[in-house]
Design an enzyme around this catalytic site. Structure first.
Site, PDB file in Angstrom:
ATOM      1  N   SER A   1      38.777  45.234  47.909  1.00  0.00           N
ATOM      2  CA  SER A   1      37.935  44.078  48.230  1.00  0.00           C
ATOM      3  C   SER A   1      37.266  44.249  49.599  1.00  0.00           C
ATOM      4  CB  SER A   1      38.805  42.819  48.171  1.00  0.00           C
ATOM      5  OG  SER A   1      38.046  41.651  48.206  1.00  0.00           O
TER       6      SER A   1
ATOM      7  N   ASP B   1      37.527  39.719  37.071  1.00  0.00           N
ATOM      8  CA  ASP B   1      37.697  39.405  38.500  1.00  0.00           C
ATOM      9  C   ASP B   1      36.777  38.237  38.866  1.00  0.00           C
ATOM     10  OD1 ASP B   1      37.451  39.328  41.299  1.00  0.00           O
ATOM     11  OD2 ASP B   1      37.716  41.511  41.483  1.00  0.00           O
TER      12      ASP B   1
ATOM     13  N   HIS C   1      41.546  40.304  40.251  1.00  0.00           N
ATOM     14  CA  HIS C   1      41.417  40.800  41.625  1.00  0.00           C
ATOM     15  C   HIS C   1      42.788  41.044  42.266  1.00  0.00           C
ATOM     16  CE1 HIS C   1      38.476  41.343  44.879  1.00  0.00           C
ATOM     17  NE2 HIS C   1      39.277  40.699  45.728  1.00  0.00           N
TER      18      HIS C   1
END
EC number: 3.1.2.12
Lengths: 282, 282
Positions: free
Chosen positions: A149, A226, A260
């Protein structure tokens, strides 16, 4: 450069350690985690740097990703720093989960009041490697980087801004084009001010367009379910288009049903460590 | 028996879910985690129960042990309950980390004020399996149990008190002889009162001495540098002596340099799941 050991736990034959030190770049105490595989007992090993995402500390990756088995097998020293300076008494540093504490975005801030402490780019690319090379059995010539991320963004820009410094780079659900996404706009305007040319110097999609460097084999895994992909925070398509145009090889794997979380990371971490080991142990 | 799904994350092709329900045995809301491997999409799977240690919830095991890969490969549904009732408004329930909340010790309390809620033995051996069998694709005839520390104690006594109910049992750093260790004395006197015969009914070392049952293949891993082993909380030697006398096969592995942490569990979890899969998939 005194290091204070905070913890040490045996895992897959190696040692998962956490240290604390006074960072010169960040002007505060910082913790980092380092895994020493069994091979580190008898010789120098390559170093693989992990950059974590928003709200994380050095703990999230070392306790949730399940990376130790493959790092042990491939003989890699794995280093995981924290995601920002902490306890700097900057007004507003703890106000949001996506800016300030736990959200350093791997940039060197130019704006007050952040510029005194928020220099995560130099910390990750300069200060930490020097500290690791000086204190642990690592080969300074064999270094790779990966992240998740915000940390995926960090890994990509560190590799793209330093051709040849890293043998390989990979990322899980990276923020690929921060100048165009809400997280990036918020962080860059706060840390870098309104001059968007400064933003682009920390944007992987822009950096690829002018990447002069050597071969860089990029692996990216992205969960199809996600939420942040769906919210337009990650923008991998822009990055892939730029890589395609520049003929930079990128393996982008869209993983059906994954999100995620660290459950997603744990599922594919072995592939990433194998990806890096191919170059680091070549 | 309404179940409320709290979370669901894809991991190694299966789904790590957490549910909440109103427990009849414990008279409060309880959460449990359940991992459904890919094989659960097309048929019934064996069920493997994990019991956690002091201070844990259902989260510690599912986020830190790295069990998903082997559970996925062996096609096992893995269930992890919480370690005690919560929020029961019992005076003193949150006063210590080794008694009350997070420390149910897998017994059915007989003493006030605990006996209304603190019935983790019946919850783990009766209520939860009934709930799992009724709501998930599991084969009720193929069940095994394992655990860590207080949960290792729980796994051993559940197996020893129910000959034939579990195909196999294993434990990480189990509290083997609670009637003789400080943790056990504190918990049993609080939950069971001063009559030590009631204590022995929940003590693996005592239960082995009178174990009438069928073949039970016990695997135990114990870190040699485990602070709680050195403090006399675990007492595995007593358990092994009792097993030897009764000719009950137990594989006890003392692991050099390992401690009580999830880094220790993560290192050997695959061996334990393989141990159970051998019996569950036989």
């Amino acid at each position: 450069m005194a290091l204070k050991q905070i913890s040490s736990n045996k895992c897959f034959g190696g040692l998962q350690k956490v240290f604390e030190h006074d960072s010169v770049e960040l002007n505060c105490k910082m913790k980092f985690a380092v895994y020493l595989p069994p091979k580190a007992e008898t010789g120098k090993c390559p170093a693989l740097y992990w950059l974590s995402g928003l709200t994380c500390t050095e703990q999230n990756f070392i306790s949730k990703s399940g990376y130790h088995q493959s790092a042990s097998e491939h003989g890699l020293v794995v280093i995981a720093p924290d995601t920002s300076p902490r306890g700097c008494n900057i007004k507003g540093e703890d106000e949001s989960w996506d800016f300030g504490t736990g959200a350093g975005f791997y940039v060197d801030a130019t704006e007050d009041p952040w510029k005194t402490n928020y220099r995560m780019y130099s910390y990750v690319t300069e200060e930490l490697p020097q500290l690791i090379n000086a204190n642990f059995p690592v080969d300074p010539q064999r270094m790779s980087i990966f992240g998740h991320s915000m940390g995926g963004h960090g890994a990509l820009i560190c590799a793209l801004k330093n051709p040849g410094k890293y043998k390989s780079v990979s990322a899980f659900a990276p923020i690929c084009n921060p100048v165009l996404c809400p997280w990036g706009k918020k962080a860059f305007s706060g840390y870098l001010g309104t001059d968007q040319s400064k933003w682009k110097a920390y944007d992987a999609t822009h950096l690829v367009k002018s990447y002069p460097g050597s071969q860089l084999d990029i692996l990216i895994d992205q969960g199809k379910d996600d939420q942040f992909l769906l919210d337009g925070q990650l923008l991998p398509d822009n990055f892939i288009a730029a890589c395609t145009e520049k003929k930079i090889p990128v393996v982008f794997r869209l993983q059906e049903g994954y999100d995620h979380s660290y459950y997603f990371i744990a599922t594919f971490i072995t592939d990433h460590i194998r990806h890096h080991a191919k170059y680091l142990n070549a």
